[in-house]
Design an enzyme around this catalytic site. Structure first.
Site, PDB file in Angstrom:
ATOM      1  N   LYS A 144       1.052  -1.232  -0.189  1.00 13.13           N
ATOM      2  CA  LYS A 144       0.069   0.086   0.122  1.00 13.13           C
ATOM      3  C   LYS A 144       0.858   1.183  -0.016  1.00 13.13           C
ATOM      4  O   LYS A 144       0.560   2.531  -0.334  1.00 13.13           O
ATOM      5  CB  LYS A 144      -0.847  -0.070   1.211  1.00 13.13           C
ATOM      6  CG  LYS A 144      -1.881  -1.300   1.379  1.00 13.13           C
ATOM      7  CD  LYS A 144      -2.660  -1.006   2.668  1.00 13.13           C
ATOM      8  CE  LYS A 144      -3.116  -2.404   3.106  1.00 13.13           C
ATOM      9  NZ  LYS A 144      -3.754  -2.166   4.526  1.00 13.13           N
ATOM     10  N   GLY A 145       2.287   1.336   0.360  1.00 11.52           N
ATOM     11  CA  GLY A 145       2.970   2.274   0.675  1.00 11.52           C
ATOM     12  C   GLY A 145       3.065   3.124  -0.214  1.00 11.52           C
ATOM     13  O   GLY A 145       3.248   4.430  -0.123  1.00 11.52           O
ATOM     14  N   GLU A 151       7.918   1.998  -6.102  1.00 13.16           N
ATOM     15  CA  GLU A 151       7.881   1.551  -4.232  1.00 13.16           C
ATOM     16  C   GLU A 151       8.053   2.693  -3.340  1.00 13.16           C
ATOM     17  O   GLU A 151       8.846   3.997  -3.804  1.00 13.16           O
ATOM     18  CB  GLU A 151       8.797   0.469  -4.305  1.00 13.16           C
ATOM     19  CG  GLU A 151       9.341  -0.112  -2.988  1.00 13.16           C
ATOM     20  CD  GLU A 151       8.106  -0.894  -2.269  1.00 13.16           C
ATOM     21  OE1 GLU A 151       6.931  -0.088  -2.209  1.00 13.16           O
ATOM     22  OE2 GLU A 151       8.180  -1.948  -1.658  1.00 13.16           O
ATOM     23  N   ASP A 152       7.662   2.591  -2.197  1.00 10.88           N
ATOM     24  CA  ASP A 152       7.732   3.746  -1.229  1.00 10.88           C
ATOM     25  C   ASP A 152       9.315   3.762  -0.832  1.00 10.88           C
ATOM     26  O   ASP A 152       9.868   4.886  -0.709  1.00 10.88           O
ATOM     27  CB  ASP A 152       6.833   3.649  -0.055  1.00 10.88           C
ATOM     28  CG  ASP A 152       6.933   2.378   0.356  1.00 10.88           C
ATOM     29  OD1 ASP A 152       7.420   1.358   0.249  1.00 10.88           O
ATOM     30  OD2 ASP A 152       6.050   2.317   1.564  1.00 10.88           O
ATOM     31  N   ASP A 173      14.482  -0.780   1.720  1.00  6.68           N
ATOM     32  CA  ASP A 173      15.442  -0.725   2.952  1.00  6.68           C
ATOM     33  C   ASP A 173      16.455  -2.085   2.658  1.00  6.68           C
ATOM     34  O   ASP A 173      17.490  -1.928   2.162  1.00  6.68           O
ATOM     35  CB  ASP A 173      14.399  -1.351   3.795  1.00  6.68           C
ATOM     36  CG  ASP A 173      14.661  -1.273   5.412  1.00  6.68           C
ATOM     37  OD1 ASP A 173      15.887  -0.795   5.694  1.00  6.68           O
ATOM     38  OD2 ASP A 173      14.114  -2.160   6.286  1.00  6.68           O
ATOM     39  N   LYS A 186      17.190   3.508   2.103  1.00  4.55           N
ATOM     40  CA  LYS A 186      17.846   3.617   3.390  1.00  4.55           C
ATOM     41  C   LYS A 186      19.245   2.574   3.106  1.00  4.55           C
ATOM     42  O   LYS A 186      19.124   1.435   3.247  1.00  4.55           O
ATOM     43  CB  LYS A 186      17.044   2.513   4.523  1.00  4.55           C
ATOM     44  CG  LYS A 186      16.155   3.476   5.080  1.00  4.55           C
ATOM     45  CD  LYS A 186      15.500   2.864   6.433  1.00  4.55           C
ATOM     46  CE  LYS A 186      14.388   3.001   6.960  1.00  4.55           C
ATOM     47  NZ  LYS A 186      13.823   2.237   7.701  1.00  4.55           N
ATOM     48  N   PHE A 218      13.175   4.283  11.304  1.00  5.83           N
ATOM     49  CA  PHE A 218      11.839   4.042  10.928  1.00  5.83           C
ATOM     50  C   PHE A 218      10.987   5.227  10.748  1.00  5.83           C
ATOM     51  O   PHE A 218      11.160   6.002  11.309  1.00  5.83           O
ATOM     52  CB  PHE A 218      11.095   2.744  11.972  1.00  5.83           C
ATOM     53  CG  PHE A 218      10.041   2.204  11.163  1.00  5.83           C
ATOM     54  CD1 PHE A 218      10.545   1.169  10.396  1.00  5.83           C
ATOM     55  CD2 PHE A 218       8.816   2.903  11.311  1.00  5.83           C
ATOM     56  CE1 PHE A 218       9.327   0.479   9.733  1.00  5.83           C
ATOM     57  CE2 PHE A 218       7.766   1.775  10.545  1.00  5.83           C
ATOM     58  CZ  PHE A 218       8.104   0.797  10.028  1.00  5.83           C
ATOM     59  N   VAL A 219      10.570   5.369   9.389  1.00  6.55           N
ATOM     60  CA  VAL A 219       9.721   6.514   8.966  1.00  6.55           C
ATOM     61  C   VAL A 219       8.235   6.194   8.662  1.00  6.55           C
ATOM     62  O   VAL A 219       8.246   5.105   8.203  1.00  6.55           O
ATOM     63  CB  VAL A 219      10.461   7.139   8.208  1.00  6.55           C
ATOM     64  CG1 VAL A 219      11.824   7.774   8.395  1.00  6.55           C
ATOM     65  CG2 VAL A 219      10.797   6.412   6.695  1.00  6.55           C
ATOM     66  N   ASP A 259       3.460   3.404   6.638  1.00  6.28           N
ATOM     67  CA  ASP A 259       2.796   3.023   7.824  1.00  6.28           C
ATOM     68  C   ASP A 259       3.745   2.599   8.836  1.00  6.28           C
ATOM     69  O   ASP A 259       4.606   2.075   8.686  1.00  6.28           O
ATOM     70  CB  ASP A 259       1.837   2.266   7.528  1.00  6.28           C
ATOM     71  CG  ASP A 259       2.200   0.807   7.314  1.00  6.28           C
ATOM     72  OD1 ASP A 259       3.112   0.706   6.583  1.00  6.28           O
ATOM     73  OD2 ASP A 259       1.547  -0.044   8.056  1.00  6.28           O
ATOM     74  N   ARG A 261      -0.199   6.665   7.626  1.00  6.39           N
ATOM     75  CA  ARG A 261       0.073   6.902   6.260  1.00  6.39           C
ATOM     76  C   ARG A 261      -0.478   8.351   5.775  1.00  6.39           C
ATOM     77  O   ARG A 261      -0.087   8.557   4.743  1.00  6.39           O
ATOM     78  CB  ARG A 261      -0.798   5.855   5.461  1.00  6.39           C
ATOM     79  CG  ARG A 261      -0.417   4.208   5.632  1.00  6.39           C
ATOM     80  CD  ARG A 261      -1.010   3.449   4.529  1.00  6.39           C
ATOM     81  NE  ARG A 261      -0.833   1.928   4.815  1.00  6.39           N
ATOM     82  CZ  ARG A 261      -0.046   1.334   4.661  1.00  6.39           C
ATOM     83  NH1 ARG A 261       1.003   1.710   3.939  1.00  6.39           N
ATOM     84  NH2 ARG A 261      -0.166  -0.122   5.122  1.00  6.39           N
TER      85      ARG A 261
HETATM   86  P1  IMP Z   1      12.822  -4.321   2.100  1.00  9.04           P
HETATM   87  O1  IMP Z   1      12.445  -5.535   1.627  1.00  9.04           O
HETATM   88  O2  IMP Z   1      13.454  -4.550   3.532  1.00  9.04           O
HETATM   89  O3  IMP Z   1      13.523  -3.429   1.316  1.00  9.04           O
HETATM   90  O4  IMP Z   1      11.479  -3.423   2.707  1.00  9.04           O
HETATM   91  C1  IMP Z   1      10.674  -2.874   1.797  1.00  9.04           C
HETATM   92  C2  IMP Z   1       9.295  -2.850   2.490  1.00  9.04           C
HETATM   93  O5  IMP Z   1       9.580  -2.631   3.843  1.00  9.04           O
HETATM   94  C3  IMP Z   1       8.689  -1.346   2.119  1.00  9.04           C
HETATM   95  O6  IMP Z   1       7.987  -1.435   1.063  1.00  9.04           O
HETATM   96  C4  IMP Z   1       7.828  -0.916   3.243  1.00  9.04           C
HETATM   97  O7  IMP Z   1       6.649  -1.424   3.224  1.00  9.04           O
HETATM   98  C5  IMP Z   1       8.825  -1.331   4.465  1.00  9.04           C
HETATM   99  N1  IMP Z   1       9.425  -0.623   4.986  1.00  9.04           N
HETATM  100  C6  IMP Z   1      10.707  -0.492   5.076  1.00  9.04           C
HETATM  101  N2  IMP Z   1      11.526   0.688   6.008  1.00  9.04           N
HETATM  102  C7  IMP Z   1      10.252   1.150   6.313  1.00  9.04           C
HETATM  103  C8  IMP Z   1      10.124   2.510   7.391  1.00  9.04           C
HETATM  104  O8  IMP Z   1      11.034   2.877   7.676  1.00  9.04           O
HETATM  105  N3  IMP Z   1       8.863   2.894   7.390  1.00  9.04           N
HETATM  106  C9  IMP Z   1       7.798   2.043   6.964  1.00  9.04           C
HETATM  107  N4  IMP Z   1       7.716   0.948   5.955  1.00  9.04           N
HETATM  108  C10 IMP Z   1       8.991   0.613   5.845  1.00  9.04           C
END
Ligand code: IMP
Length: 177
Positions: A42-43, A99-100, A103, A131, A152-153, A159, A165
């Site tokens: 949803k992000g 994508e939002d 990470d 990040k 964490f943001v 969210d 959100r």
């Molecule tokens: P990754 O697979 O670790 O790269 O994470 C990606 C997903 O984790 C993103 O699409 C977000 O939904 C969630 N996410 C990662 N860091 C944050 C944050 O700081 N705030 C909110 N959602 C996050």
């Protein structure tokens, strides 16, 4: 333990300016093409909505997919589940995944591999936030709004346990005794 959202790391005005710049870059890169933008729910819902409003006469099509989130956790489990897939067939298309945040990179790496298997004409990734220091797997990210520190943001679509959100800017969320 409760949670507290502090002041904006990225203000609504700064988001507006940067999203406009990104859209202009994307618009230039896709001139003469009819790309399919795929928002990762949803992000990305606010980011994508703002981004596409600056694309002018670009012949863009928009679709969404939904992947499993962290739930109540703030760490990625590394397991990605497709909860809703796209409805536009992407074979032979210029696809941009929107994508939002990236990470660990696990979510986007999974989606990158999945979409490559569908034989698009081209595949690129656009994220609002990066990040970088948290990356566990390499993933090609072509458009980045902002690099942010390892905190964490929330806000602007992102969210914490489905909350925050709606905030118009990006803010840190912190635990409080
Ligand atoms: P990754 O697979 O670790 O790269 O994470 C990606 C997903 O984790 C993103 O699409 C977000 O939904 C969630 N996410 C990662 N860091 C944050 C944050 O700081 N705030 C909110 N959602 C996050």
């Amino acid at each position: 333990m409760s949670r507290k959202v502090s002041g904006y790391l990225i203000s609504p005005e700064a988001l507006h300016e940067r999203v406009k710049e990104l859209a202009e870059e994307i618009r230039r890169d896709y001139t003469g093409r009819s790309p399919v933008f795929v928002g990762v729910l949803k992000g990305s819902f606010i980011f994508l909505a703002d981004l596409v409003r600056h694309l002018g006469d670009l012949d863009v099509r928009i679709d969404f997919l939904a992947v499993s989130s962290y739930g109540m956790a703030t760490e990625s489990s590394g397991e990605v589940q497709i909860l809703k897939d796209v409805t536009i067939p992407v074979e032979g298309e210029d696809v941009l995944l929107v994508e939002d945040i990236v990470d660990t990179g696990l979510t986007l790496k999974y989606l990158w591999d999945l979409f490559q298997q569908r034989h698009p004409r081209s595949l690129r990734i656009c994220v609002l936030l990066d990040k970088k220091e948290r990356r566990v797997v390499e993933v090609p990210v072509h458009y980045v709004g902002f690099e942010i520190p390892d905190r964490f943001v929330v806000g602007y679509g992102l969210d914490w346990a489905e909350r925050y959100r709606h905030l118009p800017g990006i803010a840190f969320v912190e635990e409080e005794e």
